[in-house]
Design an enzyme around this catalytic site. Sequence first.
Site, PDB file in Angstrom:
ATOM      1  N   HIS A  96      36.499  40.486  44.159  1.00  0.00           N
ATOM      2  CA  HIS A  96      37.831  41.092  44.132  1.00  0.00           C
ATOM      3  C   HIS A  96      38.081  42.037  42.956  1.00  0.00           C
ATOM      4  O   HIS A  96      39.078  42.734  42.946  1.00  0.00           O
ATOM      5  CB  HIS A  96      38.908  39.995  44.088  1.00  0.00           C
ATOM      6  N   SER A 643      48.665  36.094  51.025  1.00  0.00           N
ATOM      7  CA  SER A 643      47.585  35.517  50.238  1.00  0.00           C
ATOM      8  C   SER A 643      47.757  34.037  49.888  1.00  0.00           C
ATOM      9  O   SER A 643      48.839  33.483  49.940  1.00  0.00           O
ATOM     10  CB  SER A 643      47.498  36.324  48.957  1.00  0.00           C
TER      11      SER A 643
HETATM   12  C1  MIC Z   1      44.113  39.042  49.970  1.00  0.00           C
HETATM   13  O1  MIC Z   1      43.497  39.453  50.938  1.00  0.00           O
HETATM   14  O2  MIC Z   1      45.341  39.206  49.816  1.00  0.00           O
HETATM   15  C2  MIC Z   1      43.360  38.276  48.919  1.00  0.00           C
HETATM   16  C3  MIC Z   1      43.346  39.087  47.686  1.00  0.00           C
HETATM   17  O3  MIC Z   1      42.033  38.081  49.328  1.00  0.00           O
HETATM   18  C4  MIC Z   1      44.061  36.942  48.718  1.00  0.00           C
HETATM   19  C5  MIC Z   1      43.561  36.140  47.605  1.00  0.00           C
HETATM   20  C6  MIC Z   1      44.045  36.597  46.266  1.00  0.00           C
HETATM   21  O4  MIC Z   1      45.191  36.981  46.114  1.00  0.00           O
HETATM   22  O5  MIC Z   1      43.249  36.517  45.325  1.00  0.00           O
HETATM   23  C7  MIC Z   1      44.130  36.053  49.948  1.00  0.00           C
HETATM   24  O6  MIC Z   1      44.130  36.559  51.043  1.00  0.00           O
HETATM   25  O7  MIC Z   1      44.287  34.831  49.808  1.00  0.00           O
HETATM   26 FE1  SF4 Z   2      38.873  40.769  50.098  1.00  0.00          FE
HETATM   27 FE2  SF4 Z   2      41.128  39.592  50.963  1.00  0.00          FE
HETATM   28 FE3  SF4 Z   2      40.508  42.110  51.637  1.00  0.00          FE
HETATM   29 FE4  SF4 Z   2      39.116  40.152  52.619  1.00  0.00          FE
HETATM   30  S1  SF4 Z   2      41.306  40.522  52.965  1.00  0.00           S
HETATM   31  S2  SF4 Z   2      38.301  42.063  51.818  1.00  0.00           S
HETATM   32  S3  SF4 Z   2      39.050  38.718  50.920  1.00  0.00           S
HETATM   33  S4  SF4 Z   2      40.964  41.346  49.614  1.00  0.00           S
END
Ligand code: MIC
Ligand code: SF4
Length: 754
Positions: A96, A643
């Site tokens: 990330h 998220s």
């Molecule tokens: C997202 O797609 O919003 C994320 C970033 O992957 C999040 C996790 C996060 O906020 O670190 C998720 O989907 O849980």
């Molecule tokens: Fe990464 Fe979340 Fe985006 Fe998937 S949805 S690519 S885990 S930030």
Amino acid sequence: MAFDIEVIKSVYERMPERVNAARQLLGKPLTLTEKILYSHLWENPATQTFGRGADYVDFAPDRVAMQDATAQMALLQFMQAGRPKVAVPSTVHCDHLITAKVGATTDLAVANDESKEVYDFLASVSNKYGIGFWKPGAGIIHQVVLENYAFPGGMMIGTDSHTVNAGGLGMIAIGVGGADACDVMAGLPWELKWPKLIGVKLTGKLSGWCSAKDVILKVAGILTVKGGTGCIVEYFGEGATSMSCTGKGTICNMGAEIGATTSTFGYDESMERYLRATGRADVADLANGVKEHLTADAEVYANPEQYFDQIIEIDLNTLEPYLNGPFTPDLATPISKMKEEAAKNGWPTKVEVGLIGSCTNSSYEDISRAVSLAKQVSEKNLKPKADYLITPGSEQVRFTIERDGFLDIFDQIGAKVFTNACGPCIGMWDRMGAEKQEKNTIVHSFNRNFAKRADGNPNTFAFVASPELVTALAIAGDLTFNPLTDSLTNENGEAVMLDAPSGFELPAKGFAVEDAGYQAPAEDGSAVQVAVSPTSNRLQLLDPFQAWEGTDLTNLRLLIKAKGKCTTDHISMAGPWLKFRGHLDNISDNLLIGAINFFNEKANEVVNQETGKTDTVPATQRAYKAAGIGSIVVGDENYGEGSSREHAAMEPRHLGVRAVLVKSFARIHETNLKKQGMLALTFADKADYDKIQEADKIDIVGLTSFAPDKSLTLVLNHADGSKDEITVNHSYNDQQIEWFKAGGALNIIRKSVA
Ligand code: MIC
Ligand code: SF4
């Protein structure tokens, strides 16, 4: 050989007995979901049945997955649990924190430098506690999990909402906050409300321009962003078995966008093919031995209406490609209606950028189908009108598509390949000119498209589609281009049509990779030191939150009454803030900066009721905290959607917010609030939202007799001296009330260690 094969073996060994016992207990044929849930009860064999949507139940998941942006908090909490090693196989994935700017190699080097402290922390904690570590560049958590760890019939939790992606390989895989992961890694049970079941029957077969992505885009349109809340979605039918395993993964992945607890598919030949292709013939052989337990009983799929709470039927033969958006993933428009809808709503139709990849759509099949369109650019003498960017999901996929010449074809159309990481999907996209905040349109194959998500620009209209459609729209540069019916004018001035995409489910020559990016933990990690500098601005050890004072809460200030959509991106923005995910105090400076204040319709502007002055949300809350004044946040429907990030619950907790009162919650966020010792409340009468006034002083009454299923009362002391009393509900069980009293679940684990 697959990782942790012994764990998989033991799951399969005990499955027949447990499934049979559950079938007897329930006295009816079982869905796949029930088979997996009953065989993962904390206490087995089952002695009672559970009420769907009613009972809280303890489970014993087989594994835990964490990504870097959430793992930091999860592991900071785990470090306090006093265990030498994780109790179940667990992994950390660094995906990330890498900004997409120049291209894969440069961007990765920059991230390794910028986030060195965080990566070193995660690597050493992993090494110490027996956690598998996937280095930056190895790939996106969900793709890496699908390729290496997911197995049919297994149960997994992960600190990311798209953990559900592993349903593509027949798992029950659920996104959670870090505190939940911490419990499971510490050897404690994991609690979930027994879900309701939605059955989706897929008839017909995908063909032409349609792909698995269009199935879930359509389902999102039907169920909306909250329609799946509290439910597990089980897909079945000839349309399910005829689709690839990674296509199933895409469908399950975006189950997060309808609020579903998770989604899953029964074990079939596509899964067996995928397991064998990804080096896990051992898992396929074991799964074949317990096949009948890895899918629903035949009666269930024959008469689904008797076994599911809701049934949706989709005919893949008549399905159309969809474009969902802007600003929400459930606004589903079939491509044939886009001209009309865009004109009606004033959406900008010039496509500036097409982006493919992400955890949702990074399979070999996805990329090969997109390539089949990219190829036609030179064949038909076309010139792509939009920029085209690719974020591969894993090094294994990237290496294989490079070997097979796909990257060369993309290169010919001017595509840029970014690091195998989340990148633009989570706002880690240094997009040139985004700061000008111009109105513009992008199309991507990701899953979410909330305002500002990809590039920070509130005026970027993002539409979600399959990688194939994204590629076609990027070539056309036009959102309303319908490749099924419309032609394009090529460089010779001729009208040409794009041929429908075609691709390969799996690489004919097999997958290949030189360095997958995996680092195994030490056998005995007891000597490994984990250092967190007290002066770091990226990492901060956690101080325990204070326990409840034992009285009702009085004189709370209203921090903000949020209007409309308030996702975790609004509560704790990602992008530039991701760098503070390991430092609670620093990241708290983004608290609710994206939420729209009901009283002035603006973001990040509220009145400090002590001074009467307008200020930002975080500054106002810090002032209340300094003055020892508690506060409350009020929100609308599906508050906290999106998220799993528990920062959205920890930040208000850290800054002294005492309660969050909303019309309805998204599941993970509600649990995160409870875990951190906050009060998560809902209006008994949603119309009472209108009674909350800006300068109210608010009392929460009834806490001294806080009990399951017993409402609480809020007294709104209005500025003009009048009062309103409203009833608020909650979903706390006895255990969760203990978390509230202790000031957070972690305080209880801490106590039991001490
Ligand atoms: C997202 O797609 O919003 C994320 C970033 O992957 C999040 C996790 C996060 O906020 O670190 C998720 O989907 O849980
Ligand atoms: Fe990464 Fe979340 Fe985006 Fe998937 S949805 S690519 S885990 S930030």
